[in-house]
Design an enzyme around this catalytic site. Structure first.
Site, PDB file in Angstrom:
ATOM      1  N   GLU A 156       0.837  -1.197   0.000  1.00 32.56           N
ATOM      2  CA  GLU A 156       0.000   0.000   0.000  1.00 32.56           C
ATOM      3  C   GLU A 156       0.871   1.247   0.000  1.00 32.56           C
ATOM      4  O   GLU A 156       1.988   1.223   0.533  1.00 32.56           O
ATOM      5  CB  GLU A 156      -0.921  -0.031   1.230  1.00 32.56           C
ATOM      6  CG  GLU A 156      -1.848   1.134   1.385  1.00 32.56           C
ATOM      7  CD  GLU A 156      -2.883   1.282   0.282  1.00 32.56           C
ATOM      8  OE1 GLU A 156      -2.503   1.420  -0.892  1.00 32.56           O
ATOM      9  OE2 GLU A 156      -4.073   1.313   0.597  1.00 32.56           O
ATOM     10  N   ASP A 182      -4.199   5.791   5.765  1.00 33.57           N
ATOM     11  CA  ASP A 182      -4.744   7.038   6.293  1.00 33.57           C
ATOM     12  C   ASP A 182      -5.879   6.651   7.257  1.00 33.57           C
ATOM     13  O   ASP A 182      -5.615   6.241   8.375  1.00 33.57           O
ATOM     14  CB  ASP A 182      -5.218   7.876   5.103  1.00 33.57           C
ATOM     15  CG  ASP A 182      -5.580   9.299   5.454  1.00 33.57           C
ATOM     16  OD1 ASP A 182      -6.013   9.554   6.587  1.00 33.57           O
ATOM     17  OD2 ASP A 182      -5.462  10.180   4.585  1.00 33.57           O
ATOM     18  N   PHE A 229      -1.726  16.099   4.000  1.00 30.61           N
ATOM     19  CA  PHE A 229      -2.023  15.493   2.708  1.00 30.61           C
ATOM     20  C   PHE A 229      -0.733  15.500   1.912  1.00 30.61           C
ATOM     21  O   PHE A 229      -0.090  16.545   1.765  1.00 30.61           O
ATOM     22  CB  PHE A 229      -3.127  16.261   1.972  1.00 30.61           C
ATOM     23  CG  PHE A 229      -3.649  15.502   0.792  1.00 30.61           C
ATOM     24  CD1 PHE A 229      -4.654  14.567   0.949  1.00 30.61           C
ATOM     25  CD2 PHE A 229      -3.109  15.698  -0.472  1.00 30.61           C
ATOM     26  CE1 PHE A 229      -5.122  13.838  -0.137  1.00 30.61           C
ATOM     27  CE2 PHE A 229      -3.572  14.977  -1.564  1.00 30.61           C
ATOM     28  CZ  PHE A 229      -4.576  14.042  -1.394  1.00 30.61           C
TER      29      PHE A 229
END
Length: 180
Positions: A103, A107, A156
């Protein structure tokens, strides 16, 4: 989007290309030791993990196979929709493999949790999770990686396969995205 607009969204570099490659090499060595003489399948979740998978599989020195799935919970934005949709599934029976789910980032964990549960139900010899980035402050689903290359705060991020609206995947480093 102009080049200037594109560049203005790169707030700061979190991990350089060299730092990423060193961490990937270490992960490849560990996986090679742990899975020597075992049938190994690396399963990547598209689109974000494809760059990480490419470098990781080259860092692994034992025979391995790769396969891809596509699962989405982000739809052209910077926050998860909360709905996980498997848009491309495996075509391979995984019961005779030790599976490593590769992955890009954990999150909220919703996507990875759903994919991991789906794969567990197919009875692989074992199932482990390797993630490039772990963002534990955002975790909603109860899931952890067996190996995480980097832990990050709640930013982010873009680059090295990670995107915002399908842009920035080609950056050779990982950067914080300027959301303003």
């Amino acid at each position: 989007m102009t080049q200037q607009e594109y560049q203005s969204k790169i707030k700061r570099v979190l991990f350089t290309e060299d730092e990423i490659h060193a961490a990937v090499r270490r992960a490849g060595k560990k996986i090679s030791r742990d899975y020597a003489e075992k049938p190994l399948l690396l399963v990547s979740i598209l689109n974000g993990a494809f760059v990480f998978l490419a470098d990781l599989c080259r860092a692994i020195t034992i025979p391995c196979e790769i396969a891809f799935m596509c699962a989405k919970s982000y739809y052209n934005g910077t926050s998860s929709s909360g709905i996980v949709n498997i848009t491309m599934d495996l075509t391979l029976d995984i019961k005779d493999y030790h599976v490593i789910l590769v992955e890009d980032i954990i999150d909220t964990g919703r996507t990875l949790h759903d994919v991991a549960e789906l794969l567990k139900a197919r009875h692989p010899l074992s199932l482990k999770i390797v993630t490039l980035l772990d963002k534990p402050d955002r975790r909603i689903a109860r899931i952890d990686a067996d190996m995480s290359l980097f832990t990050i705060p709640d930013h982010f991020v873009i680059g090295y396969g990670l995107d915002c609206g399908e842009k920035y995947r080609n950056l050779p480093y990982i950067a914080e995205y300027e959301e303003s």
